[in-house]
Design an enzyme around this catalytic site. Structure first.
Site, PDB file in Angstrom:
ATOM      1  N   ASP A 110     -10.164   2.678   2.149  1.00  0.00           N
ATOM      2  CA  ASP A 110     -10.286   1.935   3.407  1.00  0.00           C
ATOM      3  C   ASP A 110     -11.007   2.746   4.480  1.00  0.00           C
ATOM      4  OD1 ASP A 110      -9.093  -0.483   2.693  1.00  0.00           O
ATOM      5  OD2 ASP A 110      -7.078   0.210   3.195  1.00  0.00           O
ATOM      6  N   LYS A 154       0.809  -1.215   0.000  1.00  0.00           N
ATOM      7  CA  LYS A 154       0.000   0.000   0.000  1.00  0.00           C
ATOM      8  C   LYS A 154       0.850   1.276   0.000  1.00  0.00           C
ATOM      9  CE  LYS A 154      -4.201  -1.880   2.105  1.00  0.00           C
ATOM     10  NZ  LYS A 154      -5.231  -1.702   3.143  1.00  0.00           N
TER      11      LYS A 154
END
Length: 279
Positions: A102, A66
């Site tokens: 997220d 990420k």
């Protein structure tokens, strides 16, 4: 040839993302395919280049890439840049743009389990990693709660996260033991760590001895659906919230960014829950 989308990470194991996203494409009669791409770290840079050569139209990014993915993108959304992590990449006319869904996916899900505005809540986040940061920043940016405290096994790491927030919300950093002693002062407790995840289902990230029954305990883990933390919270009469909603909604937000079409979130949740209960 169908449009290619995918998931980049390592290892990917039994990821539910391909099942969920491919079902969404099928329901919308889209000629598209979502594939898992498990990439070993030594091959990461070349593999990303190969995906771009295939003109992949979008992909999700999971552990451990990420952060690493950001230097391979043409642009990073301001919130994702502030968080320092990207989980969704969109191919926009050959330019690869990174986002982080997220935090928004989690917060949207949490709001369904909490009464009243988050702005009136005292929130405790357990953990200081990437998921904690995404949730921390999104809650602070969108809802400015009364206070958000970060507790972590390494208090120094919690302090770094608490002190770097680029918003005006009041923050605090504390050890796990201090958080346990002050637990009755919090309205929402959020576990962002992997403690309690399958197969280590008997582990707790912190003790709930002082938990108030009016509180909501949230765990971003979804395997098992009800962690030991949530079971103990439920036994004390508190509200509970698991990680299925975050997983589904971050995926739905990614799908929408890729296609400009909002998928059927209830269908996505159904396929995830059905699969998990069979395992």
């Amino acid at each position: 040839m169908s449009t290619l989308y995918g998931l980049v990470g390592y290892p990917l194991g039994h990821s539910l993302s391909p099942l969920m996203q491919n079902d969404a494409f099928k329901r919308l009669n889209m000629d598209a395919h979502y594939e898992a791409f498990p990439i070993e770290p030594v091959h990461f840079e070349s593999a990303i280049g190969e995906l771009k050569d295939k003109n992949i139209q979008g992909f999700n990014v999971t552990i451990p890439y990420k952060v690493d993915i950001m230097k391979h993108l043409d642009e990073v959304d301001p919130l994702a840049k502030a968080i320092g992590a990207v989980n969704t990449v969109v191919n926009q006319d050959g330019r690869y743009i990174g986002y982080n869904t997220d935090g928004e996916g989690y917060v949207t899900s949490l709001l369904k389990a909490v009464e009243g505005s988050l702005s009136q809540k005292r929130i405790l986040i357990i953990g200081a990693g990437g998921a904690a940061k995404a949730i921390f920043y999104t809650i602070a940016a969108q809802h400015a709660p009364e206070v958000i405290a970060i507790c972590n096994r390494t208090i120094e790491k919690a302090a770094v996260l608490a002190n770097e927030l680029p918003f005006s919300t009041k923050t605090a950093a504390m050890s796990i033991s201090d958080a346990e002693k002050q637990l009755d002062t919090f309205d929402i407790i959020i576990n962002t760590t992997s403690v309690g995840m399958y197969p280590n289902v008997d582990e707790l990230p912190l003790a709930l001895t002082l938990l108030q029954k009016e509180a909501v305990v949230s765990d971003i883990i979804y395997n098992p659906l009800k962690t030991k933390l949530l079971k103990e919270a439920e036994a004390k009469g508190a509200g509970t919230h698991n990680g299925v909603g975050m997983f589904v909604l971050q995926g739905a937000l990614a799908f929408e960014k890729w296609t400009n079409v909002r998928p059927d979130e209830e269908a996505m949740e159904h396929i995830v829950l059905t699969t998990l209960t069979k395992r």
